[in-house]
Write a protein that holds these residues in place. Structure first.
Motif, PDB file in Angstrom:
ATOM      1  N   LEU A 172     -21.267   9.165  24.253  1.00  0.00           N
ATOM      2  CA  LEU A 172     -22.666   9.284  24.635  1.00  0.00           C
ATOM      3  C   LEU A 172     -23.291  10.460  23.883  1.00  0.00           C
ATOM      4  O   LEU A 172     -22.612  11.443  23.588  1.00  0.00           O
TER       5      LEU A 172
ATOM      6  N   LEU B 162     -25.558  12.539  28.278  1.00  0.00           N
ATOM      7  CA  LEU B 162     -24.472  13.021  29.129  1.00  0.00           C
ATOM      8  C   LEU B 162     -24.952  14.125  30.072  1.00  0.00           C
ATOM      9  O   LEU B 162     -24.634  14.118  31.264  1.00  0.00           O
TER      10      LEU B 162
ATOM     11  N   LEU C 169     -27.021  12.492  32.832  1.00  0.00           N
ATOM     12  CA  LEU C 169     -26.188  11.786  33.806  1.00  0.00           C
ATOM     13  C   LEU C 169     -25.440  12.758  34.710  1.00  0.00           C
ATOM     14  O   LEU C 169     -25.354  12.555  35.924  1.00  0.00           O
TER      15      LEU C 169
ATOM     16  N   TYR D   6     -20.161  11.659  37.669  1.00  0.00           N
ATOM     17  CA  TYR D   6     -21.052  11.003  36.729  1.00  0.00           C
ATOM     18  C   TYR D   6     -20.504   9.646  36.276  1.00  0.00           C
ATOM     19  O   TYR D   6     -21.260   8.746  35.953  1.00  0.00           O
ATOM     20  N   GLN D   7     -19.179   9.460  36.308  1.00  0.00           N
ATOM     21  CA  GLN D   7     -18.611   8.162  35.961  1.00  0.00           C
ATOM     22  C   GLN D   7     -19.053   7.098  36.963  1.00  0.00           C
ATOM     23  O   GLN D   7     -19.305   5.952  36.595  1.00  0.00           O
TER      24      GLN D   7
ATOM     25  N   VAL E  59     -22.566   6.181  36.015  1.00  0.00           N
ATOM     26  CA  VAL E  59     -22.574   5.309  34.839  1.00  0.00           C
ATOM     27  C   VAL E  59     -22.213   3.883  35.251  1.00  0.00           C
ATOM     28  O   VAL E  59     -22.879   2.919  34.856  1.00  0.00           O
ATOM     29  N   ASN E  60     -21.164   3.717  36.061  1.00  0.00           N
ATOM     30  CA  ASN E  60     -20.782   2.387  36.537  1.00  0.00           C
ATOM     31  C   ASN E  60     -21.917   1.735  37.308  1.00  0.00           C
ATOM     32  O   ASN E  60     -22.206   0.550  37.135  1.00  0.00           O
TER      33      ASN E  60
END
Length: 77
Positions: free
Chosen positions: A41, A46, A49, A60-61, A64-65
């Motif tokens: 990213l 990043l 997010l 943050y993952q 993103v999902n």
């Protein structure tokens, strides 16, 4: 089931023709499989997010999902 005699009790088990799942809970035992991957990213994306995730108190993952799932549901429509 410790021995052959105890297992034999279930050998002649027959399924019923119909089952009532009206009180069932969809996805109750579903666990999504996590796969490690590299996602490159831009730094500003990043940081954005991570800031958004921090404000929502999530990783943050996960954010993103969530964003990708929302996008996928829009594309599929």
């Amino acid at each position: 089931m410790k021995n052959v005699e105890q297992r034999a009790e279930f050998d002649d088990y027959e399924l019923e023709d119909n089952y009532d799942f009206s009180d069932g809970i969809r996805g109750r035992f579903y666990k999504p499989k996590k796969i490690r991957t590299t996602l490159q990213l831009d730094n500003d994306i990043l940081l954005f997010l991570k800031k958004q995730a921090s404000e929502k108190h999530i990783k943050y993952q996960v954010l993103v999902n969530s964003l990708l799932r929302d996008y996928m549901s829009e594309v599929i429509k």
